[in-house]
Enzyme design. Sequence first.
Site, PDB file in Angstrom:
ATOM      1  CE  LYS A 242     -28.172 -75.464 -21.073  1.00  0.00           C
ATOM      2  NZ  LYS A 242     -28.013 -76.827 -21.608  1.00  0.00           N
TER       3      LYS A 242
ATOM      4  CG  ASP B 296     -28.638 -78.957 -18.900  1.00  0.00           C
ATOM      5  OD1 ASP B 296     -29.350 -79.658 -18.153  1.00  0.00           O
ATOM      6  OD2 ASP B 296     -29.037 -78.496 -19.993  1.00  0.00           O
TER       7      ASP B 296
ATOM      8  CE  LYS C 274     -32.383 -80.950 -19.566  1.00  0.00           C
ATOM      9  NZ  LYS C 274     -31.260 -80.450 -20.372  1.00  0.00           N
TER      10      LYS C 274
ATOM     11  CG  ASP D  57     -29.530 -94.471 -13.339  1.00  0.00           C
ATOM     12  OD1 ASP D  57     -29.994 -95.515 -12.821  1.00  0.00           O
ATOM     13  OD2 ASP D  57     -28.767 -94.482 -14.316  1.00  0.00           O
TER      14      ASP D  57
ATOM     15  CB  THR E  38     -38.960 -75.453 -22.430  1.00  0.00           C
ATOM     16  OG1 THR E  38     -37.587 -75.726 -22.690  1.00  0.00           O
ATOM     17  CG2 THR E  38     -39.106 -74.760 -21.112  1.00  0.00           C
TER      18      THR E  38
ATOM     19  NE  ARG F  36     -31.546 -74.073 -30.587  1.00  0.00           N
ATOM     20  CZ  ARG F  36     -32.538 -74.943 -30.631  1.00  0.00           C
ATOM     21  NH1 ARG F  36     -32.714 -75.673 -31.712  1.00  0.00           N
ATOM     22  NH2 ARG F  36     -33.347 -75.092 -29.596  1.00  0.00           N
TER      23      ARG F  36
HETATM   24  O1  C5P Z   1     -30.873 -73.020 -28.133  1.00  0.00           O
HETATM   25  P1  C5P Z   1     -31.847 -72.929 -27.003  1.00  0.00           P
HETATM   26  O2  C5P Z   1     -31.982 -71.543 -26.420  1.00  0.00           O
HETATM   27  O3  C5P Z   1     -33.185 -73.556 -27.329  1.00  0.00           O
HETATM   28  O4  C5P Z   1     -31.166 -73.833 -25.870  1.00  0.00           O
HETATM   29  C1  C5P Z   1     -31.840 -74.183 -24.676  1.00  0.00           C
HETATM   30  C2  C5P Z   1     -30.934 -74.996 -23.827  1.00  0.00           C
HETATM   31  O5  C5P Z   1     -31.614 -75.286 -22.610  1.00  0.00           O
HETATM   32  C3  C5P Z   1     -30.516 -76.333 -24.428  1.00  0.00           C
HETATM   33  O6  C5P Z   1     -29.160 -76.546 -24.033  1.00  0.00           O
HETATM   34  C4  C5P Z   1     -31.414 -77.340 -23.768  1.00  0.00           C
HETATM   35  O7  C5P Z   1     -30.793 -78.599 -23.608  1.00  0.00           O
HETATM   36  C5  C5P Z   1     -31.657 -76.695 -22.411  1.00  0.00           C
HETATM   37  N1  C5P Z   1     -32.895 -77.061 -21.738  1.00  0.00           N
HETATM   38  C6  C5P Z   1     -34.128 -76.891 -22.301  1.00  0.00           C
HETATM   39  N2  C5P Z   1     -35.256 -77.261 -21.616  1.00  0.00           N
HETATM   40  C7  C5P Z   1     -35.161 -77.772 -20.389  1.00  0.00           C
HETATM   41  C8  C5P Z   1     -33.912 -77.943 -19.796  1.00  0.00           C
HETATM   42  C9  C5P Z   1     -32.785 -77.557 -20.509  1.00  0.00           C
HETATM   43  O8  C5P Z   1     -34.228 -76.381 -23.417  1.00  0.00           O
HETATM   44  N3  C5P Z   1     -36.257 -78.063 -19.708  1.00  0.00           N
END
Ligand code: C5P
Length: 256
Positions: free
Chosen positions: A55, A82, A84, A87, A140, A231
């Site tokens: 991603k 990603d 998002k 607009d 989330t 992460r």
């Molecule tokens: O590091 P981590 O596992 O928290 O990363 C989650 C990834 O998912 C990030 O790149 C974040 O931008 C993306 N994301 C998210 N929640 C959403 C949509 C995308 O955490 N609803």
Amino acid sequence: MTRARSHPARSDQPGNGNGTDPPPGPRIVVALDYADPRAALDFAARVTPAECRLKVGKELFTRGGPAVVEALCARGFEVFLDLKFHDIPNTVAGAVRAAADLGVWMLNVHAAGGPAMLEAAAQALPRGKRPLLIAVTVLTSMDDTQLDAVGWPGPAPVLVRRLALLAAHSGLDGVVCSAQEVAGLRAALPAGFRFVTPGIRPPGGARDDQRRVTTPGEAIRAGASYLVIGRPVTAADEPAGVLLTLNEEIAATGRT
Ligand code: C5P
């Protein structure tokens, strides 16, 4: 200059009427949230397209531009762009077309952009081979306190359901939501509709800034199609080893 490219055969295209459950191919999408495009490419050199999809989010894309997406695609990875988009409909339609021209496997918009914006996005993509078009429902990182602060009605699962139904009705292929909400949504949505779930943490892992978190096994058992994991993999000393362990946990569910 980036030129429109024809899409390679995709392993998962519910929008084209052949979406199967569970979807084929790797279920983990690693979030390459790196500030330096070279770090993202170094990570990609340590894993394979059989183990994960990748991603590219706002930070990496803003720094690396289309070139980093094209480099990852050229190495055989299916890339989720990603960005998002959110607009007015005409602007989002143009952005979605531009993203599709990069040859990505999946791209997304915010469901909160409303039905006209979602329909414009869906109609902007050509029929036949096209990227999966996914709508973000409720981030989330948002809990009911955060929702209340922006004046959105909670609780989060009710809002997620409303936005997911809107996305399906508007012709999108799936939604981004917490795995905690998937089980309650599956029955209300068409077969082959995709659930992309961030907020995934190994058992006992740090939550970081995520709020509605789930383990990989729980997410797959709940019916998640793809798990977005950042992460826990990218900050590990041995990312390939962590990825292997996560894929083993997914395989142990028997839902692959
Ligand atoms: O590091 P981590 O596992 O928290 O990363 C989650 C990834 O998912 C990030 O790149 C974040 O931008 C993306 N994301 C998210 N929640 C959403 C949509 C995308 O955490 N609803």
